[in-house]
Scaffold this motif. Structure first.
Motif, PDB file in Angstrom:
ATOM      1  N   ARG A 195      -9.887 -14.616  20.394  1.00 24.82           N
ATOM      2  CA  ARG A 195     -10.081 -15.709  21.334  1.00 24.82           C
ATOM      3  C   ARG A 195     -10.112 -15.134  22.738  1.00 24.82           C
ATOM      4  NH1 ARG A 195      -4.738 -15.996  19.740  1.00 24.82           N
ATOM      5  NH2 ARG A 195      -3.168 -16.063  21.383  1.00 24.82           N
ATOM      6  N   PRO A 196     -10.866 -15.761  23.642  1.00 24.06           N
ATOM      7  CA  PRO A 196     -11.009 -15.197  24.985  1.00 24.06           C
ATOM      8  C   PRO A 196      -9.710 -15.237  25.771  1.00 24.06           C
ATOM      9  CG  PRO A 196     -12.011 -17.370  24.861  1.00 24.06           C
ATOM     10  CD  PRO A 196     -11.650 -16.994  23.454  1.00 24.06           C
ATOM     11  N   ARG A 197      -9.511 -14.211  26.605  1.00 24.08           N
ATOM     12  CA  ARG A 197      -8.342 -14.124  27.475  1.00 24.08           C
ATOM     13  C   ARG A 197      -8.798 -13.781  28.880  1.00 24.08           C
ATOM     14  NH1 ARG A 197      -3.449 -15.873  25.082  1.00 24.08           N
ATOM     15  NH2 ARG A 197      -3.273 -15.029  22.995  1.00 24.08           N
ATOM     16  N   VAL A 198      -7.891 -13.894  29.825  1.00 21.85           N
ATOM     17  CA  VAL A 198      -8.217 -13.519  31.187  1.00 21.85           C
ATOM     18  C   VAL A 198      -8.167 -12.009  31.339  1.00 21.85           C
ATOM     19  CG1 VAL A 198      -7.374 -15.678  32.156  1.00 21.85           C
ATOM     20  CG2 VAL A 198      -5.811 -13.767  31.889  1.00 21.85           C
ATOM     21  N   LEU A 199      -8.949 -11.487  32.271  1.00 24.14           N
ATOM     22  CA  LEU A 199      -9.012 -10.045  32.507  1.00 24.14           C
ATOM     23  C   LEU A 199      -7.648  -9.517  32.925  1.00 24.14           C
ATOM     24  CD1 LEU A 199     -10.873  -7.560  32.796  1.00 24.14           C
ATOM     25  CD2 LEU A 199     -11.148  -8.182  35.192  1.00 24.14           C
ATOM     26  N   GLY A 200      -7.242  -8.429  32.318  1.00 23.15           N
ATOM     27  CA  GLY A 200      -5.985  -7.798  32.684  1.00 23.15           C
ATOM     28  C   GLY A 200      -4.808  -8.231  31.829  1.00 23.15           C
ATOM     29  N   TYR A 201      -5.015  -9.209  30.959  1.00 21.74           N
ATOM     30  CA  TYR A 201      -3.933  -9.656  30.083  1.00 21.74           C
ATOM     31  C   TYR A 201      -3.991  -8.824  28.810  1.00 21.74           C
ATOM     32  CZ  TYR A 201      -1.411 -12.711  26.811  1.00 21.74           C
ATOM     33  OH  TYR A 201      -0.554 -13.194  25.873  1.00 21.74           O
ATOM     34  N   ALA A 202      -2.963  -8.007  28.583  1.00 23.52           N
ATOM     35  CA  ALA A 202      -2.958  -7.091  27.448  1.00 23.52           C
ATOM     36  C   ALA A 202      -2.738  -7.849  26.150  1.00 23.52           C
ATOM     37  CB  ALA A 202      -1.876  -6.037  27.632  1.00 23.52           C
ATOM     38  N   THR A 203      -3.686  -7.755  25.223  1.00 22.77           N
ATOM     39  CA  THR A 203      -3.572  -8.463  23.953  1.00 22.77           C
ATOM     40  C   THR A 203      -3.848  -7.532  22.781  1.00 22.77           C
ATOM     41  OG1 THR A 203      -5.905  -9.079  24.063  1.00 22.77           O
ATOM     42  CG2 THR A 203      -4.327 -10.621  24.985  1.00 22.77           C
ATOM     43  N   ASN A 204      -4.061  -6.273  23.057  1.00 18.15           N
ATOM     44  CA  ASN A 204      -4.540  -5.363  22.021  1.00 18.15           C
ATOM     45  C   ASN A 204      -3.490  -4.321  21.639  1.00 18.15           C
ATOM     46  OD1 ASN A 204      -6.584  -4.583  20.259  1.00 18.15           O
ATOM     47  ND2 ASN A 204      -7.302  -2.979  21.631  1.00 18.15           N
ATOM     48  N   MET A 205      -2.206  -4.633  21.864  1.00 19.21           N
ATOM     49  CA  MET A 205      -1.152  -3.675  21.575  1.00 19.21           C
ATOM     50  C   MET A 205      -0.813  -3.671  20.081  1.00 19.21           C
ATOM     51  SD  MET A 205      -0.601  -2.235  24.375  1.00 19.21           S
ATOM     52  CE  MET A 205      -1.164  -2.555  26.042  1.00 19.21           C
ATOM     53  N   SER A 206      -0.520  -2.490  19.560  1.00 21.17           N
ATOM     54  CA  SER A 206      -0.105  -2.397  18.163  1.00 21.17           C
ATOM     55  C   SER A 206       0.793  -1.185  17.985  1.00 21.17           C
ATOM     56  CB  SER A 206      -1.318  -2.287  17.236  1.00 21.17           C
ATOM     57  OG  SER A 206      -1.924  -1.024  17.333  1.00 21.17           O
ATOM     58  N   THR A 207       1.827  -1.355  17.169  1.00 20.44           N
ATOM     59  CA  THR A 207       2.736  -0.259  16.875  1.00 20.44           C
ATOM     60  C   THR A 207       2.000   0.879  16.180  1.00 20.44           C
ATOM     61  OG1 THR A 207       4.630  -1.756  16.685  1.00 20.44           O
ATOM     62  CG2 THR A 207       4.807   0.368  15.571  1.00 20.44           C
ATOM     63  N   GLU A 208       1.085   0.517  15.291  1.00 18.71           N
ATOM     64  CA  GLU A 208       0.360   1.541  14.528  1.00 18.71           C
ATOM     65  C   GLU A 208      -0.414   2.483  15.443  1.00 18.71           C
ATOM     66  OE1 GLU A 208       0.281  -1.672  13.989  1.00 18.71           O
ATOM     67  OE2 GLU A 208       1.335  -1.883  12.064  1.00 18.71           O
ATOM     68  N   THR A 209      -1.108   1.913  16.429  1.00 14.49           N
ATOM     69  CA  THR A 209      -1.906   2.751  17.336  1.00 14.49           C
ATOM     70  C   THR A 209      -1.019   3.607  18.226  1.00 14.49           C
ATOM     71  OG1 THR A 209      -3.633   1.060  17.359  1.00 14.49           O
ATOM     72  CG2 THR A 209      -3.738   2.751  19.065  1.00 14.49           C
ATOM     73  N   LEU A 210       0.066   3.023  18.747  1.00 16.09           N
ATOM     74  CA  LEU A 210       0.985   3.795  19.581  1.00 16.09           C
ATOM     75  C   LEU A 210       1.595   4.955  18.796  1.00 16.09           C
ATOM     76  CD1 LEU A 210       2.858   0.990  21.552  1.00 16.09           C
ATOM     77  CD2 LEU A 210       1.460   2.806  22.544  1.00 16.09           C
ATOM     78  N   LEU A 211       1.975   4.680  17.563  1.00 15.70           N
ATOM     79  CA  LEU A 211       2.569   5.733  16.733  1.00 15.70           C
ATOM     80  C   LEU A 211       1.534   6.811  16.413  1.00 15.70           C
ATOM     81  CD1 LEU A 211       5.023   6.736  15.138  1.00 15.70           C
ATOM     82  CD2 LEU A 211       4.195   5.395  13.189  1.00 15.70           C
ATOM     83  N   LYS A 212       0.327   6.408  16.070  1.00 14.69           N
ATOM     84  CA  LYS A 212      -0.723   7.370  15.755  1.00 14.69           C
ATOM     85  C   LYS A 212      -1.044   8.246  16.964  1.00 14.69           C
ATOM     86  CE  LYS A 212      -5.568   7.717  14.324  1.00 14.69           C
ATOM     87  NZ  LYS A 212      -5.925   8.563  15.481  1.00 14.69           N
TER      88      LYS A 212
END
Length: 287
Positions: free
Chosen positions: A55-72
């Motif tokens: 769903r659309p969000r405003v620019l600069g609002y972080a919505t794509n965080m994931s533990t899997e990616t940070l750990l990788k």
């Protein structure tokens, strides 16, 4: 002599008509470039936000965080340094989440809470006994890749990512008014387990806030694809702007000096501001 005056006036009117027609053509091209730029940037941002979480969000609002990616990403950097991979630890996940929630609720940006609560309180709260522990913080970033890149570009934060740890936990919390905007706080807690708690454990996290410029993440290749698409569109618009206004300057040299100088300056200012916004949106803060 009297018969020559109408001829001169006719020639002047003819040149003026040609110039006006050329100006109209350049105006249309100028409007077309900015229409393409505006609609293109809107579509790119809409597509990026839609792809991020449906769903659309405003620019600069972080919505794509994931533990899997940070750990990788963390373990990728550790592997390059010939270090063993960190294991995601459920207790540290709960500790990091509790810290993230408290930061957003109390709206503070520090390793130590306003009431004096230290990061190590959360380790103890979840029953994680450690011989060494560390904490990294971030907010204002759009993707996990940007966060890990920012931490790796800071010596003190890199010491935690590549530290002598065995476990790691991550927490995320979003606040509508966190630090004067809608932001997502990311907390990473690192630990080396011990049979006995050692309250004198240290952290290599920086004591002061560091701003990571969006240009750094773009150059490092860790900015979201929307930033690169926006930069490409902006570059094409700047090229069109240069071509259009070089003709404007040439046509207006004798008949419209003020017009020719004023409008390129206005357009250049608009394009510069857009470029700064695009670069700014790829940056954030770490601690």
């Amino acid at each position: 002599m009297a018969k020559q005056k109408p001829v001169t006036k006719t020639r002047v009117r003819h040149k003026s008509a040609e110039h006006q027609q050329a100006m109209k053509s350049l105006h249309r091209r100028r409007a077309w470039w900015f229409a393409v730029l505006t609609s293109g940037l809107v579509l790119i941002q809409f597509a990026y936000n839609l792809h991020s979480d449906g769903r659309p969000r405003v620019l600069g609002y972080a919505t794509n965080m994931s533990t899997e990616t940070l750990l990788k990403d963390t373990n990728d950097y550790r592997s390059r340094s010939s270090l063993s991979a960190l294991h995601e630890n459920d207790a540290l996940d709960r500790a990091a989440q509790a810290k993230a929630d408290q930061m957003v609720t109390q709206d503070y940006w520090s390793h130590v809470a306003p009431d004096g609560t230290t990061p190590w309180y959360y380790f103890q709260k979840v029953g994680y006994s450690y011989s060494a522990a560390g904490e990294n913080l971030a907010y204002g970033f759009a993707t996990p890749d940007q966060i890990i890149t920012a931490w790796m570009n800071s010596a003190e934060h890199r010491d935690n990512v590549l530290g002598n740890y065995q476990d790691v936990g991550f927490g995320f919390a979003t606040g509508d008014h966190y630090q004067h905007g809608k932001n997502t706080v990311v907390v990473a807690m690192y630990g080396l387990p011990s049979s006995q708690k050692q309250l004198a454990a240290t952290t290599s996290a920086a004591s002061g806030t560091q701003y990571v410029n969006g240009a750094t993440t773009i150059v490092n290749g860790s900015a979201p694809w929307a930033s690169y698409a926006s930069v490409a569109l902006l570059g094409a618009t700047i090229l069109g702007f240069l071509v259009t206004h070089l003709e404007t300057l040439k046509l207006g040299w004798h008949n419209a000096k003020r017009y020719a100088i004023l409008h390129p300056a206005v357009d250049a200012a608009v394009l510069l501001c857009l470029a700064l916004v695009i670069v700014q949106s790829a940056g954030g803060f770490i601690r």
